[in-house]
Design a protein around this motif. Structure first.
Motif: not given
Ligand code: TXA
Ligand code: MG
Length: 334
Positions: A32, A55, A59, A64, A114, A118, A140, A177-178, A192, A219, A222
């Protein structure tokens, strides 16, 4: 600190894994976008991720994993639907929100009950995760608010001098992103849009899936922050048949007020913009997605003041593209 960009040889993967196992922070390729990782159980390493990226602490990070056994290390329970989704879509660009296991530090999940899990499909990433002792939590690998990095160079530009290693697996095949799907409750909810389309999840689950709007911020914390923003002003066009007319009008107005402007468009639409500057986003919406973040960065490097992005239909990868472009435009929709 010198930042080394390493190709994914066995020896280099060992070096990166040793660094993570010893409490370090490194960046790595995924399919991603590039991630910035630390051992999920090492709180000071996790805090270092937040510091390096700038950051906000509320957030949470995605954890992984390399296999199902590692999911069980971080998730309290795996409901039947979640297990089916894991079997079907992992490894791949899907993050599942599950109830977290005790022992996952609060700094990883921002205190939520929670955890996002991934399993990337990128081969270099899988080899790296396998060599690490524990799962690796990672956002990211960009500086907060900047477009996510889709090649090692982007990570280097943002984080050089701040991290020891970048695992260079080349360009990211998906480029966005995923997809994040919350399956911690009975009804799955899309938090997302991303690399796995909403339609394919709905088809597989045999039900319609509610999309949580970004206004319901608690929820998916980020989603409330400024995101994916280059220095240039981004204008995002609605999607309609003759959108090139509206885009040309906007372009000409910006140029006459002294701005240097570029249009992001599909290859087949290039002739509609005449002599105006364009970036070729390729033949499909998938290539538009793959190139988006790189071209937002390139526009800054080339000194553009404004970027006008063509609209896309809200299905398939289009939903994720719209989400990112609405965010980077800060609401400048034409
Ligand atoms: O593709 C991807 O998901 C990439 C690659 C590196 O794996 N990672 C990524 O991470 O996009 P980041 O931190 O940029 O975005 C993570 C998102 C954030 O919006 C965060 O709020 C959400 O995931 N998130 C993480 N844990 C969560 C949880 N327990 N409940 C709700 N949202 C969560
Ligand atoms: Mg991010």
């Amino acid at each position: 600190m010198k930042t080394h960009v390493l190709r994914p040889t066995d020896k280099n993967i060992r070096v990166l894994a040793d660094c993570i196992n010893g409490g370090g922070v490194v960046a790595f390729h995924t399919e991603t976008v590039y991630g910035l990782g630390a051992d999920v159980f090492n709180e000071s390493a996790v805090n270092e991720i937040f510091r390096v990226k700038g950051r906000p602490a509320d957030n949470p990070l995605i954890v992984h994993v390399c296999d199902g056994a590692q999911i069980a290390e971080v998730a309290e329970s795996i409901p039947p639907l979640a297990q089916k989704l894991i079997d079907e879509f992992m490894p791949g660009p899907l993050t599942l929100i599950l109830r977290k296991k005790q022992g996952i530090p609060d700094c990883v999940t921002a205190g939520l009950p929670t955890v996002g899990v991934r399993m990337p499909s990128s081969q270099p990433c899988r080899a790296f995760l396998k060599a690490c002792t524990h799962p690796v939590c990672a956002p990211s690998a960009n500086t907060s608010t900047k477009p996510s990095p889709t090649c090692a160079r982007h990570v280097y530009d943002d984080l050089q001098g701040k991290i020891p290693f970048i695992l260079d697996g080349g360009n990211c095949e998906v480029g966005l992103e995923s997809t994040i799907l919350d399956v911690s409750d009975e009804k799955p909810r899309l938090l997302r849009a991303g690399g796995i389309s909403k339609e394919s999840l709905e088809k597989f689950c045999g039900m319609s899936i509610e999309t949580v709007r970004s206004s319901t911020v608690a929820l998916c914390p980020g989603m409330k922050y400024k995101h994916y923003a280059p220095k240039a002003d981004v204008y995002f066009s609605s999607y309609y048949r003759d959108m090139s007319h509206g885009i040309c009008d906007c372009y000409d107005r910006l140029v006459s007020s002294g701005k240097k402007v570029v249009v992001l468009c599909l290859q087949k639409n290039i002739p509609a913009y005449g002599e105006r500057d364009v970036y070729d986003m390729g033949k499909s919406y998938n290539s538009y997605a793959r190139r988006l973040f790189a071209y937002l960065r390139k526009a800054d490097d080339c000194g553009y003041d404004a970027i006008i992005a063509e609209g896309v239909p809200s299905k398939g990868i289009g939903l994720a593209l719209i989400n990112r472009l609405v965010k980077s435009s800060g609401g400048r929709i034409i």
